[in-house]
Design a protein around this motif. Structure first.
Motif, PDB file in Angstrom:
ATOM      1  N   TRP A 180       0.829  -1.212   0.000  1.00 39.53           N
ATOM      2  CA  TRP A 180       0.000   0.000   0.000  1.00 39.53           C
ATOM      3  C   TRP A 180       0.861   1.259   0.000  1.00 39.53           C
ATOM      4  O   TRP A 180       0.532   2.256  -0.648  1.00 39.53           O
ATOM      5  N   ALA A 181       1.967   1.232   0.734  1.00 41.93           N
ATOM      6  CA  ALA A 181       2.853   2.399   0.780  1.00 41.93           C
ATOM      7  C   ALA A 181       3.510   2.650  -0.568  1.00 41.93           C
ATOM      8  O   ALA A 181       3.724   3.793  -0.976  1.00 41.93           O
ATOM      9  N   GLN A 182       3.832   1.590  -1.288  1.00 43.21           N
ATOM     10  CA  GLN A 182       4.534   1.727  -2.557  1.00 43.21           C
ATOM     11  C   GLN A 182       3.618   2.118  -3.712  1.00 43.21           C
ATOM     12  O   GLN A 182       4.018   2.881  -4.592  1.00 43.21           O
ATOM     13  N   TYR A 183       2.413   1.601  -3.722  1.00 46.88           N
ATOM     14  CA  TYR A 183       1.575   1.720  -4.915  1.00 46.88           C
ATOM     15  C   TYR A 183       0.342   2.591  -4.751  1.00 46.88           C
ATOM     16  O   TYR A 183      -0.411   2.777  -5.708  1.00 46.88           O
ATOM     17  N   SER A 184       0.092   3.108  -3.558  1.00 45.50           N
ATOM     18  CA  SER A 184      -1.067   3.982  -3.355  1.00 45.50           C
ATOM     19  C   SER A 184      -0.618   5.345  -2.857  1.00 45.50           C
ATOM     20  O   SER A 184       0.561   5.579  -2.605  1.00 45.50           O
ATOM     21  N   ASP A 185      -1.575   6.218  -2.668  1.00 52.50           N
ATOM     22  CA  ASP A 185      -1.321   7.589  -2.233  1.00 52.50           C
ATOM     23  C   ASP A 185      -1.594   7.752  -0.736  1.00 52.50           C
ATOM     24  O   ASP A 185      -1.928   8.841  -0.290  1.00 52.50           O
ATOM     25  N   ILE A 186      -1.447   6.683   0.036  1.00 48.34           N
ATOM     26  CA  ILE A 186      -1.823   6.737   1.440  1.00 48.34           C
ATOM     27  C   ILE A 186      -1.032   7.792   2.207  1.00 48.34           C
ATOM     28  O   ILE A 186      -1.577   8.471   3.092  1.00 48.34           O
ATOM     29  N   ALA A 187       0.241   7.997   1.876  1.00 47.27           N
ATOM     30  CA  ALA A 187       1.033   9.003   2.595  1.00 47.27           C
ATOM     31  C   ALA A 187       0.435  10.395   2.441  1.00 47.27           C
ATOM     32  O   ALA A 187       0.346  11.162   3.403  1.00 47.27           O
ATOM     33  N   ARG A 188       0.024  10.725   1.233  1.00 45.59           N
ATOM     34  CA  ARG A 188      -0.593  12.046   1.019  1.00 45.59           C
ATOM     35  C   ARG A 188      -1.956  12.121   1.704  1.00 45.59           C
ATOM     36  O   ARG A 188      -2.310  13.143   2.307  1.00 45.59           O
ATOM     37  N   LEU A 189      -2.726  11.064   1.641  1.00 40.03           N
ATOM     38  CA  LEU A 189      -4.065  11.080   2.216  1.00 40.03           C
ATOM     39  C   LEU A 189      -4.050  11.366   3.713  1.00 40.03           C
ATOM     40  O   LEU A 189      -4.954  12.013   4.242  1.00 40.03           O
ATOM     41  N   VAL A 190      -3.035  10.871   4.412  1.00 40.36           N
ATOM     42  CA  VAL A 190      -2.999  11.031   5.870  1.00 40.36           C
ATOM     43  C   VAL A 190      -1.993  12.081   6.317  1.00 40.36           C
ATOM     44  O   VAL A 190      -1.654  12.152   7.496  1.00 40.36           O
ATOM     45  N   ARG A 191      -1.533  12.923   5.390  1.00 42.11           N
ATOM     46  CA  ARG A 191      -0.472  13.866   5.717  1.00 42.11           C
ATOM     47  C   ARG A 191      -0.797  14.715   6.938  1.00 42.11           C
ATOM     48  O   ARG A 191       0.074  14.980   7.771  1.00 42.11           O
ATOM     49  N   LYS A 192      -2.042  15.141   7.076  1.00 42.90           N
ATOM     50  CA  LYS A 192      -2.426  15.908   8.266  1.00 42.90           C
ATOM     51  C   LYS A 192      -3.650  15.296   8.938  1.00 42.90           C
ATOM     52  O   LYS A 192      -4.520  16.005   9.455  1.00 42.90           O
ATOM     53  N   ARG A 193      -3.707  13.978   8.956  1.00 42.50           N
ATOM     54  CA  ARG A 193      -4.812  13.254   9.572  1.00 42.50           C
ATOM     55  C   ARG A 193      -4.382  12.638  10.902  1.00 42.50           C
ATOM     56  O   ARG A 193      -3.303  12.077  11.032  1.00 42.50           O
ATOM     57  N   ASP A 194      -5.261  12.729  11.870  1.00 42.77           N
ATOM     58  CA  ASP A 194      -5.011  12.119  13.170  1.00 42.77           C
ATOM     59  C   ASP A 194      -5.542  10.683  13.164  1.00 42.77           C
ATOM     60  O   ASP A 194      -6.543  10.351  13.809  1.00 42.77           O
ATOM     61  N   VAL A 195      -4.869   9.839  12.422  1.00 42.62           N
ATOM     62  CA  VAL A 195      -5.247   8.429  12.330  1.00 42.62           C
ATOM     63  C   VAL A 195      -3.981   7.590  12.302  1.00 42.62           C
ATOM     64  O   VAL A 195      -2.961   7.992  11.731  1.00 42.62           O
ATOM     65  N   LEU A 196      -4.025   6.455  12.932  1.00 43.27           N
ATOM     66  CA  LEU A 196      -2.923   5.508  12.955  1.00 43.27           C
ATOM     67  C   LEU A 196      -3.140   4.517  11.813  1.00 43.27           C
ATOM     68  O   LEU A 196      -4.101   3.756  11.806  1.00 43.27           O
ATOM     69  N   VAL A 197      -2.272   4.561  10.819  1.00 41.06           N
ATOM     70  CA  VAL A 197      -2.399   3.685   9.645  1.00 41.06           C
ATOM     71  C   VAL A 197      -1.490   2.477   9.835  1.00 41.06           C
ATOM     72  O   VAL A 197      -0.299   2.624  10.067  1.00 41.06           O
ATOM     73  N   VAL A 198      -2.079   1.294   9.709  1.00 42.33           N
ATOM     74  CA  VAL A 198      -1.372   0.050   9.992  1.00 42.33           C
ATOM     75  C   VAL A 198      -1.446  -0.853   8.769  1.00 42.33           C
ATOM     76  O   VAL A 198      -2.539  -1.210   8.317  1.00 42.33           O
TER      77      VAL A 198
END
Length: 351
Positions: free
Chosen positions: A108-126
């Motif tokens: 997910w880290a390599q192929y999706s935009d998850i880093a941008r999606l949670v850039r200023k989100r208060d959520v723990l991504v696992v």
């Protein structure tokens, strides 16, 4: 069938449509200065423990867990909440992202935009490892045991470690693609209330489906065992057992058979129709397995949604023109992201 094509069935391989910048992620804002959490030594009740950690930036850390349930170590990529360092006593909602078959904890880290999606989100991504063909279950192992125990690793060991080491709250959402879509819905149904929301992208949502058309006329269980489980060196009867003799075991994990247990969980389902779409390279072959398999997945998705709708459960169902490839799953995560965040009350810090 080529190795590349076989891997693309469950979501491991990317295509040319995934931009290189997406695979590298987006630099994460660190929030305010504070010490990094130390997770090494944090244990679950059964003795599973974190034996290594590696920070890639102030918010992104990989941990290695010596898992009792698995009988070996496994890795997890974690993105910390935006304000994790400045709110030392806060607890955090959690988003689990489950990879597809032949993928791993970095997919997910390599192929999706998850880093941008949670850039200023208060959520723990696992983003945990789920095994190349682990199928998000404690394997039946011919009735002799439950190893590898992926379900216990994720929902007991990892969950306890997250709560104890990173102040994870009990507000959780789960999303996955292909095999991971199966995992998201199976986990949510088998553990009612553990997740407030579950999302599946091109998921395997009916493991007892009568065919895998247009890929094969075989029932899905037969095709899965003969095409993937056995050729990769696994005992075909160790996953869920024989599809006939142990049908009750298959059904006990099959999302389509567990829909009644999803009442109260917010559901998001999306799947392509197996036609070449706007995110596919122009040279895509219509006979490619990634094209044909998505059409087969859509049949399963429609059956699952039909059963959910019959019970008047809370479901969003999206279909689109597209194939069984990463550009679509990355896009669908972006579309489902606000839905998932609302379900677990994960706020944004603006920006």
């Amino acid at each position: 069938m080529t190795t590349l094509n076989r891997r693309r069935f469950f979501g491991a391989a990317s295509t040319a449509g995934v931009a290189a910048t997406m695979s590298q992620g987006v630099a994460l804002a660190s929030g305010r200065d504070a010490r990094k959490p130390r997770l090494v030594g944090v244990q679950a009740d059964n003795g599973a423990s974190v034996i290594a950690q590696n920070f890639h930036d102030p918010r992104t850390v990989d941990i290695t867990i010596d898992s009792v349930a698995l009988g070996h170590t496994a890795s997890v990529r974690i993105i910390l909440p935006y304000r994790f360092r400045s709110r030392s006593s806060a607890s955090w909602p959690v988003l689990y992202l489950l990879h597809g078959g032949y993928g791993d904890y970095l997919s997910w880290a390599q192929y999706s935009d998850i880093a941008r999606l949670v850039r200023k989100r208060d959520v723990l991504v696992v983003m945990p490892d789920g095994g190349e063909l682990g199928f998000y279950t404690d394997w039946w192992a011919r009735g002799a045991g439950n190893k590898p125990g992926w379900e216990t690793f994720h929902l007991v060991e990892l969950s306890q470690i997250l709560a104890r080491g990173l102040r994870a709250a009990d507000r959780r959402a789960v999303a996955g693609l292909s095999m991971g879509g199966f995992g998201a819905m199976s986990y949510a149904a088998r553990h009612p209330g553990f997740f407030q929301a579950a999302a599946s992208f091109s998921g395997t949502l009916d493991t007892l489906h009568p065919t895998v058309e247009p890929v094969s006329s075989d029932p899905y269980p037969t095709w899965l065992l003969q095409t993937h489980i056995t050729p990769n060196g696994y005992d075909a009867l160790s996953l869920f057992g024989d599809p006939t003799a142990q049908r009750v075991v298959w059904a006990a994990h099959n999302p389509a058979d567990l829909v009644k247990r999803l009442r109260g969980t917010k559901l998001y389902v999306s799947c392509g129709n197996g036609r070449i779409g706007p995110l596919d390279p122009p040279e895509t072959d219509p006979s490619d397995v990634s094209v044909r398999f998505e059409a087969a997945q859509l049949l399963q998705n429609r059956e699952f949604v039909k059963r959910v709708t019959r019970l008047e459960l809370d479901v969003t169902f999206e279909t689109y023109v597209g194939t069984h490839t990463w550009p679509y799953w990355a896009r669908e995560l972006g579309k489902a992201f606000p839905f998932l965040m609302r379900a677990i009350e994960a706020g944004s810090s603006g920006g």
